[in-house]
Design a protein around this motif. Structure first.
Motif, short mmCIF file in Angstrom:
data_model
loop_
_atom_site.label_atom_id
_atom_site.label_comp_id
_atom_site.label_asym_id
_atom_site.label_seq_id
_atom_site.Cartn_x
_atom_site.Cartn_y
_atom_site.Cartn_z
N ILE A 85 0.72 -0.99 0.04
CA ILE A 85 0.19 0.35 0.08
C ILE A 85 1.21 1.37 -0.33
O ILE A 85 0.77 2.05 -1.00
CB ILE A 85 -0.53 0.13 1.08
CG1 ILE A 85 -2.29 -0.92 0.90
CG2 ILE A 85 -1.40 1.59 1.14
CD1 ILE A 85 -2.71 -1.37 1.61
N ALA A 86 1.74 1.62 0.70
CA ALA A 86 2.85 2.35 0.48
C ALA A 86 2.98 2.78 -0.39
O ALA A 86 3.74 3.86 -0.68
CB ALA A 86 3.87 2.00 1.81
N LEU A 87 3.63 1.58 -1.16
CA LEU A 87 4.48 1.21 -2.56
C LEU A 87 3.43 2.38 -3.56
O LEU A 87 3.87 3.09 -4.09
CB LEU A 87 5.10 0.22 -2.97
CG LEU A 87 5.69 0.05 -3.70
CD1 LEU A 87 6.73 1.08 -4.26
CD2 LEU A 87 5.69 -1.54 -4.80
N ALA A 88 2.49 1.62 -3.70
CA ALA A 88 1.33 2.59 -3.95
C ALA A 88 0.87 3.87 -3.90
O ALA A 88 0.54 4.65 -5.01
CB ALA A 88 -0.27 1.64 -3.79
N GLN A 89 0.63 3.67 -3.01
CA GLN A 89 1.08 5.53 -2.85
C GLN A 89 1.97 6.09 -2.91
O GLN A 89 1.78 7.53 -3.39
CB GLN A 89 0.75 5.44 -1.06
CG GLN A 89 -0.65 4.98 0.00
CD GLN A 89 -0.34 5.03 0.96
OE1 GLN A 89 0.01 4.67 1.34
NE2 GLN A 89 -2.57 5.40 1.23
N SER A 90 3.00 5.77 -3.38
CA SER A 90 3.69 6.89 -3.60
C SER A 90 4.22 7.13 -5.41
O SER A 90 3.99 7.80 -5.84
CB SER A 90 5.33 5.78 -2.81
OG SER A 90 5.68 4.67 -4.60
N LEU A 91 3.86 5.75 -5.88
CA LEU A 91 3.39 5.99 -7.44
C LEU A 91 2.24 6.42 -7.62
O LEU A 91 2.21 7.42 -8.36
CB LEU A 91 3.18 4.15 -7.92
CG LEU A 91 4.15 2.79 -7.63
CD1 LEU A 91 3.52 1.84 -8.71
CD2 LEU A 91 5.50 3.97 -8.42
N ALA A 92 1.36 6.64 -7.05
CA ALA A 92 -0.48 7.35 -7.54
C ALA A 92 0.31 9.38 -6.80
O ALA A 92 -0.53 9.71 -7.56
CB ALA A 92 -1.63 7.19 -5.88
N GLN A 93 1.34 9.54 -6.10
CA GLN A 93 1.42 10.76 -5.85
C GLN A 93 2.39 11.61 -7.06
O GLN A 93 2.96 12.31 -7.47
CB GLN A 93 2.75 10.70 -5.29
CG GLN A 93 1.83 10.26 -3.58
CD GLN A 93 2.78 10.76 -2.14
OE1 GLN A 93 3.74 11.28 -2.75
NE2 GLN A 93 2.39 9.99 -1.48
N PHE A 94 2.46 9.84 -8.36
CA PHE A 94 4.22 10.95 -9.53
C PHE A 94 3.09 11.62 -10.27
O PHE A 94 1.35 11.50 -10.41
CB PHE A 94 4.22 9.74 -9.61
CG PHE A 94 5.52 9.12 -9.19
CD1 PHE A 94 6.75 9.88 -8.52
CD2 PHE A 94 5.31 8.28 -9.08
CE1 PHE A 94 8.12 9.46 -7.70
CE2 PHE A 94 6.86 7.60 -8.09
CZ PHE A 94 7.28 8.04 -8.71
N PRO A 95 3.04 12.27 -11.49
CA PRO A 95 2.18 12.89 -12.47
C PRO A 95 1.73 11.76 -13.05
O PRO A 95 3.29 10.82 -14.24
CB PRO A 95 3.42 13.43 -13.13
CG PRO A 95 4.58 14.10 -12.32
CD PRO A 95 4.53 12.87 -11.37
N GLN A 96 0.40 11.34 -13.82
CA GLN A 96 0.44 9.56 -14.07
C GLN A 96 0.32 10.01 -14.95
O GLN A 96 0.57 8.38 -15.96
CB GLN A 96 -1.20 10.33 -13.35
CG GLN A 96 -1.92 9.86 -11.83
CD GLN A 96 -0.50 8.82 -11.43
OE1 GLN A 96 -0.98 7.31 -11.54
NE2 GLN A 96 0.44 8.73 -10.61
N LYS A 97 -0.12 10.85 -16.10
CA LYS A 97 -0.16 10.74 -17.79
C LYS A 97 1.74 10.37 -17.99
O LYS A 97 1.01 8.87 -18.97
CB LYS A 97 -0.49 12.18 -18.25
CG LYS A 97 -0.18 11.99 -19.85
CD LYS A 97 -0.72 12.97 -20.84
CE LYS A 97 -1.50 13.30 -21.75
NZ LYS A 97 -1.68 14.74 -22.56
N THR A 98 2.06 10.87 -17.56
CA THR A 98 3.79 10.44 -18.24
C THR A 98 4.62 8.54 -17.48
O THR A 98 4.17 8.32 -17.81
CB THR A 98 4.61 11.39 -17.34
OG1 THR A 98 4.59 12.80 -18.02
CG2 THR A 98 6.14 10.66 -18.08
N MET A 99 3.83 8.43 -16.08
CA MET A 99 4.02 7.37 -15.52
C MET A 99 3.64 6.26 -16.53
O MET A 99 3.62 4.72 -16.54
CB MET A 99 3.73 6.85 -14.17
CG MET A 99 3.88 5.51 -13.62
SD MET A 99 3.71 5.55 -12.02
CE MET A 99 2.16 5.49 -12.11
N LEU A 100 1.88 6.29 -16.92
CA LEU A 100 1.43 5.51 -17.58
C LEU A 100 1.54 4.98 -18.88
O LEU A 100 1.37 4.18 -19.38
CB LEU A 100 -0.11 5.94 -17.29
CG LEU A 100 -0.43 6.05 -15.87
CD1 LEU A 100 -2.30 5.91 -15.44
CD2 LEU A 100 -0.57 4.04 -15.03
#
Length: 268
Positions: free
Chosen positions: A204-219
Motif C-alpha cells: 500500500i505504501a508503494l502504491a501510494q508513492s506511485l499515485a503521487q507521481f504525474p500520472q499521464k507520463t507514468m502510465l
C-alpha cells in the motif's frame, strides 16, 4: 452468494483482497469472475490510480481450486464440458477473462501484489500478472500444479520467461519446485522482501508513492514497456515517442518545479 473478495479504497489506492481461507485463497469459477470484475472496475474508476492485490489469512493464493475442479470432473461429461467452457480463451475478446480471472487483461494502471504465504500454481500466475511483487520473507512461489498435470494457462509460460529469463523460467516450469523469498528477489521474481505480516502495508505504501507521481507520463511509460515486446527496435522507439510526446507539457511543468528547487539530488 457470499463474496470471496473484499474491496477497499484508501485515497487513490484500491485494495483487492482474496478471502477464501478454507482453500488458502484458491480460485473457483465464481471467484475468478469476481476478480475479473473487480480489476475491470478499478481500471475504469477515475479516482483510482494504483491497485494492491492481497490474500487474506496469511496466503496470497494457492492457485485454481482443485477440489472444485475435481467435483466438476466427477460430475460426468457435462461437468467436464462446463469446466472447459468456463476456462475457454476467446482470443477475439477485447478484455478476455482467464481461468484465474484477470490474468489476460492488460490494464491501463499498475497493480502491486502483496505476497504472503503461498503464491503457487495459478496464484503464482496472478502474482506474475501484477506489475510488481512485494513478498514476505517466509512467502514462496512455485509451479506446484506440475505434480498433478495441471497446465499453466494464465500466462505463466509467457510472463515468467519475460520476467526472469528463459533459464530460470525453465527451471521453475519444469521442476515445479518451491522458490523462497531470498531466491525470488535474486532472480527478479520479487521486487521487495519485507518481514512476515508486512506485505500488505508495504505494498500500500508503494502504491501510494506511485499515485503521487504525474500520472499521464507514468502510465504512458508503463504502456510502452508492455507493448514493445514484439516490435522491431525502430518501431518500438517510434511507439515510445508517440506515447511520450503527449506528456511533454506535464514534463515541462515538472521542469519548472525542479528549477524552483523541488526534487534536487534525487529527492522524491
Amino acid at each position: 452468494m457470499t463474496s470471496s473478495l473484499r474491496i477497499e479504497h484508501i485515497d487513490t489506492v484500491t485494495l483487492v483482497t482474496l478471502n477464501r481461507p478454507q482453500v488458502r485463497n484458491a480460485v473457483d469459477t465464481d471467484t475468478a469472475k469476481e476478480l475479473y470484475d473487480a480489476f475491470v472496475a478499478f481500471d475504469l474508476d477515475p479516482n483510482a490510480r494504483v491497485a494492491v492485490f492481497h490474500g487474506a489469512h496469511g496466503h496470497f493464493c494457492a492457485g485454481w481450486d482443485l477440489q472444485y475442479g475435481a467435483q466438476m470432473a466427477t460430475s460426468g461429461n457435462t461437468g467436464g464440458q462446463n469446466l472447459l467452457s468456463s476456462l475457454n480463451y476467446q482470443a477475439s475478446d477485447q478484455q478476455p477473462r482467464g481461468p484465474m480471472g484477470p490474468s489476460r487483461l492488460l490494464l491501463s494502471k499498475p497493480v502491486i501484489a502483496a505476497v504472503s504465504g503461498a503464491a503457487v500454481a495459478g496464484g503464482m500466475e496472478l502474482a506474475l500478472w501484477c506489475d510488481m511483487r512485494v513478498m514476505e520473507e517466509d512467502a514462496y512461489f512455485g509451479v506446484y500444479c506440475r505434480r498433478f498435470g495441471v497446465p499453466l494457462i494464465d500466462g505463466g509460460t509467457v510472463r515468467l520467461p519475460r520476467l526472469i529469463g528463459m533459464g530460470h523460467a525453465m527451471d521453475l516450469i519444469l521442476t515445479g519446485r518451491k522458490v523462497d523469498a531470498t531466491e525470488a528477489v535474486q532472480m527478479g521474481l520479487a521486487n521487495r522482501v519485507v518481514p512476515k505480516g508486512q506485505a500488505r502495508d508495504a505494498a500500500i505504501a508503494l502504491a501510494q508513492s506511485l499515485a503521487q507521481f504525474p500520472q499521464k507520463t507514468m502510465l504512458a511509460d508503463r504502456e510502452s514497456a508492455y507493448t514493445q515486446w514484439d516490435l522491431p527496435l525502430k518501431q518500438a522507439l517510434h511507439q515510445e515517442w508517440e506515447r511520450g510526446k503527449h506528456c511533454i507539457a506535464e514534463g515541462l511543468q515538472g521542469a519548472t518545479r525542479f528549477a524552483g528547487g523541488q526534487g534536487r539530488h534525487g529527492k522524491f
